[in-house]
Write a protein that holds these residues in place. Structure first.
Motif, PDB file in Angstrom:
ATOM      1  N   ALA A 128       1.085  -1.329   0.799  1.00  0.00           N
ATOM      2  CA  ALA A 128      -0.068  -0.046  -0.008  1.00  0.00           C
ATOM      3  C   ALA A 128       0.697   1.206  -0.244  1.00  0.00           C
ATOM      4  N   VAL A 129       2.373   1.403   0.996  1.00  0.00           N
ATOM      5  CA  VAL A 129       2.316   2.907   0.483  1.00  0.00           C
ATOM      6  C   VAL A 129       3.317   2.522  -0.713  1.00  0.00           C
ATOM      7  N   PHE A 130       4.070   1.379  -0.639  1.00  0.00           N
ATOM      8  CA  PHE A 130       4.450   2.026  -2.243  1.00  0.00           C
ATOM      9  C   PHE A 130       4.089   1.794  -3.531  1.00  0.00           C
ATOM     10  N   GLY A 131       2.500   1.686  -3.011  1.00  0.00           N
ATOM     11  CA  GLY A 131       1.614   1.327  -4.399  1.00  0.00           C
ATOM     12  C   GLY A 131       1.698   2.825  -4.306  1.00  0.00           C
ATOM     13  N   LEU A 132       1.512   4.054  -3.193  1.00  0.00           N
ATOM     14  CA  LEU A 132       0.577   5.447  -3.738  1.00  0.00           C
ATOM     15  C   LEU A 132       2.126   5.725  -3.461  1.00  0.00           C
ATOM     16  N   VAL A 133       3.415   5.825  -3.285  1.00  0.00           N
ATOM     17  CA  VAL A 133       4.235   6.570  -3.377  1.00  0.00           C
ATOM     18  C   VAL A 133       4.878   6.032  -4.730  1.00  0.00           C
ATOM     19  N   ALA A 134       4.632   4.930  -5.649  1.00  0.00           N
ATOM     20  CA  ALA A 134       4.898   5.229  -7.368  1.00  0.00           C
ATOM     21  C   ALA A 134       4.295   5.620  -7.862  1.00  0.00           C
ATOM     22  N   ALA A 135       2.538   5.706  -7.214  1.00  0.00           N
ATOM     23  CA  ALA A 135       1.593   6.059  -8.343  1.00  0.00           C
ATOM     24  C   ALA A 135       2.344   8.205  -8.020  1.00  0.00           C
ATOM     25  N   LEU A 136       2.774   8.958  -6.826  1.00  0.00           N
ATOM     26  CA  LEU A 136       2.970   9.749  -6.868  1.00  0.00           C
ATOM     27  C   LEU A 136       4.082   9.780  -7.657  1.00  0.00           C
TER      28      LEU A 136
END
Length: 422
Positions: free
Chosen positions: A342-350
Motif C-alpha cells: 500500500a505504501v509503495f503503491g501510493l509512493v509509486a503513483a505519486l
C-alpha cells in the motif's frame, strides 16, 4: 503474541510518522511569497524598463497591495502591445514589411519579411487574477493582467504567462513560469521562473521582427531569480496583416534492463502468494495517474468549459479511489505485505504523476504531506489484511480500529491543503 506486538509497534510507528509528516507539511512555509508591509511601493523600489516610459513595481501581487507580493516580472517586451501579443500567439501569420534604413526617409519602398513559426503553441489561459503596480506622470495605480496565455494543459503541466500592458502602450511586462496542477491541493504549484524566462528569450532571439534582446537588472532576487530580467525590443515594423505549431514534448523513457534470470524459487513463491499486492500497487498507480488523465481528457474535449470544473469532477476519484483499492485487495494479503504494498503503491503513483507533470524538485511541505498520505494507506491496509490463520472475511475489533484510524488519517490529510495548511 510476539506477532501481535510487532503489528502494534508497526501501527504506532506509522501513525506517529503520519502525525509528524502532516505537522511538518503544515509548518513549512511555501517559498514563493514574501509580504512587504506597504500598499504602494516607495519610488526606489520601482524600476523603469526604458527611458521615458512608466515605472513599475517588478512583482505581481494577489491583491492591490504589496502585501500580496508573489512572483517577479521576468520578461519585458518593448513595442506596441498589440504587436507583442501577435508575436506571442500568431507569429506564423505575421505579414510585416520593414523600411530599409537607407531608404526610410527618401521613399516608401519596403522589403517583405518571412516569419518562422514559433516552437510553442500559446493559447488563452485561465488562472487566478494577479496585479501589478505602474506609475507614470498621472500617478500610480494597480492593474490586473491584460491577458493570460499558456502552453500545455491546465490539469497537467504548463508554461503560464500573465501579461501586463503599459497604459501608455510602450511595453508589455510579462510574468512567465512553469507550474503543475496538484490534485491534492487543488491548485497550481510553481516550479520554475528562470528557465521559463530563458525559454521565452530564446523564442525571440534572431527573429527578423526583433531589434535587440538584452538583460536588465531589476533587483528581484529570490529562490528562482538572480535579479536580471529579459528585455526584448521589437523592431520598427509596419504590420500588413494580423492573423491567427503545436509542439508536442516527447517523453523519453529510460532503457529497461534485460530480464533478471537469477530469481530464486523462494522469491517466485513469495510473488505468487502475494500477487494481490502487485495488483494493489498497480491499482493505486492507475487511480492517481488516471485521475489526471481523466481531467486532461475532459479539458481537451470540452474546451469552452472552465477547467476548474474538471478538477471538481475528478477530485472524488482521487479521494475515494485509493482507499477503495486498498479495501478490496489488501484483504487477500498478510499484514506486513499489505502495509508495504500500500505504501509503495501510493509512493509509486505519486512519483509517476510527478514525472508526468515534469516536476524536477518536490517542495519539502509537499513531500511530507504525500509521505503521510502513503502511511495512512499502509495503516488502512493493516486493518483490512487477514492473519494467516484467519478467515479472509473476518474483521475483528482491533482491525476495525485500524481501519477507522487509517480512513480518518487519509481524509484528514486530504483536508489539510483545502484549508491552506499545506
Amino acid at each position: 503474541m510476539s506477532r501481535r506486538r510487532v503489528l502494534v509497534g508497526l501501527v504506532f510507528a506509522a501513525l506517529c510518522l503520519v502525525a509528524l509528516s502532516y505537522a511538518g507539511a503544515s509548518a513549512v512555509d511555501p517559498p514563493t511569497e514574501s509580504t512587504p508591509d506597504t500598499s504602494s511601493p516607495p519610488d526606489p523600489k520601482l524600476v523603469q524598463p526604458a527611458d521615458n516610459v512608466s515605472k513599475l513595481y517588478p512583482y505581481t501581487s494577489k491583491r492591490r497591495s504589496t502585501s500580496g507580493r508573489t512572483l517577479p516580472i521576468n520578461v519585458v517586451i518593448h513595442g506596441d502591445p498589440g504587436d507583442v501579443r501577435t508575436a506571442l500567439t500568431d507569429r506564423s501569420d505575421l505579414g510585416f514589411e520593414e523600411l530599409p534604413a537607407e531608404e526610410s526617409e527618401a521613399g516608401n519602398e519596403t522589403y517583405q519579411i518571412d516569419i518562422e513559426d514559433s516552437e510553442l503553441d500559446w493559447n488563452d489561459a485561465s488562472g487566478s487574477p494577479r496585479y501589478i503596480y505602474i506609475q507614470d506622470d498621472g500617478g500610480g495605480r494597480w492593474l490586473r493582467e491584460s491577458y493570460q496565455l499558456h502552453e500545455g494543459n491546465y490539469m497537467g503541466e504548463r508554461q503560464h504567462i500573465r501579461a501586463y500592458e503599459d497604459p501608455d502602450g510602450e511595453y508589455t511586462a510579462i510574468q512567465i513560469h512553469r507550474e503543475y496542477f496538484d490534485f491534492f491541493q487543488l491548485r497550481h504549484n510553481v516550479v520554475d521562473i528562470e528557465d521559463s524566462g530563458q525559454m521565452l528569450e530564446d523564442e525571440f532571439l534572431d527573429q527578423p521582427f526583433v531589434d535587440r534582446v538584452s538583460r536588465e537588472y531589476f533587483g528581484t532576487r529570490g529562490r528562482w531569480t538572480d535579479g536580471w530580467t529579459v528585455s526584448i525590443h521589437l523592431g520598427a515594423l509596419i504590420p500588413t496583416a494580423l492573423f491567427g505549431v503545436f509542439a508536442l514534448g516527447s517523453v523519453v523513457s529510460a532503457s529497461t534492463r534485460r530480464a533478471v534470470w537469477s530469481l530464486t524459487r523462494n522469491f517466485g513463491s513469495w510473488a505468487r502468494t502475494n500477487w494481490a499486492g502487485f495488483v494493489l500497487a498497480a491499482g493505486l498507480v492507475v487511480t492517481v495517474v488516471g485521475t489526471r488523465a481523466f481531467a486532461l481528457a475532459l479539458e481537451n474535449t470540452f474546451t469552452e468549459t472552465y477547467p476548474q470544473v474538471f478538477a471538481g469532477v475528478a477530485y472524488p476519484i482521487l479521494a475515494l479511489g485509493p482507499p477503495a483499492v486498498v479495501a478490496v485487495l489488501a484483504r487477500r494479503l498478510s499484514p506486513l505485505p499489505a502495509f508495504g504494498f500500500a505504501v509503495f503503491g501510493l509512493v509509486a503513483a505519486l512519483a509517476a504523476d510527478t514525472m508526468w507533470v515534469g516536476l524536477g524538485v518536490v517542495p519539502v511541505q509537499v513531500f511530507l504531506h504525500r509521505f503521510g498520505l502513503a502511511l495512512t494507506l499502509g495503516v488502512l491496509a493493516l486493518g483490512v489484511a487477514r492473519e494467516v490463520s484467519d478467515d479472509p472475511e473476518a474483521i475483528d475489533e482491533e482491525r476495525g480500529v485500524l481501519i477507522a484510524a487509517g480512513l480518518l488519517a487519509w481524509f484528514g490529510g486530504l483536508a489539510l491543503p483545502l484549508f491552506g495548511m499545506v
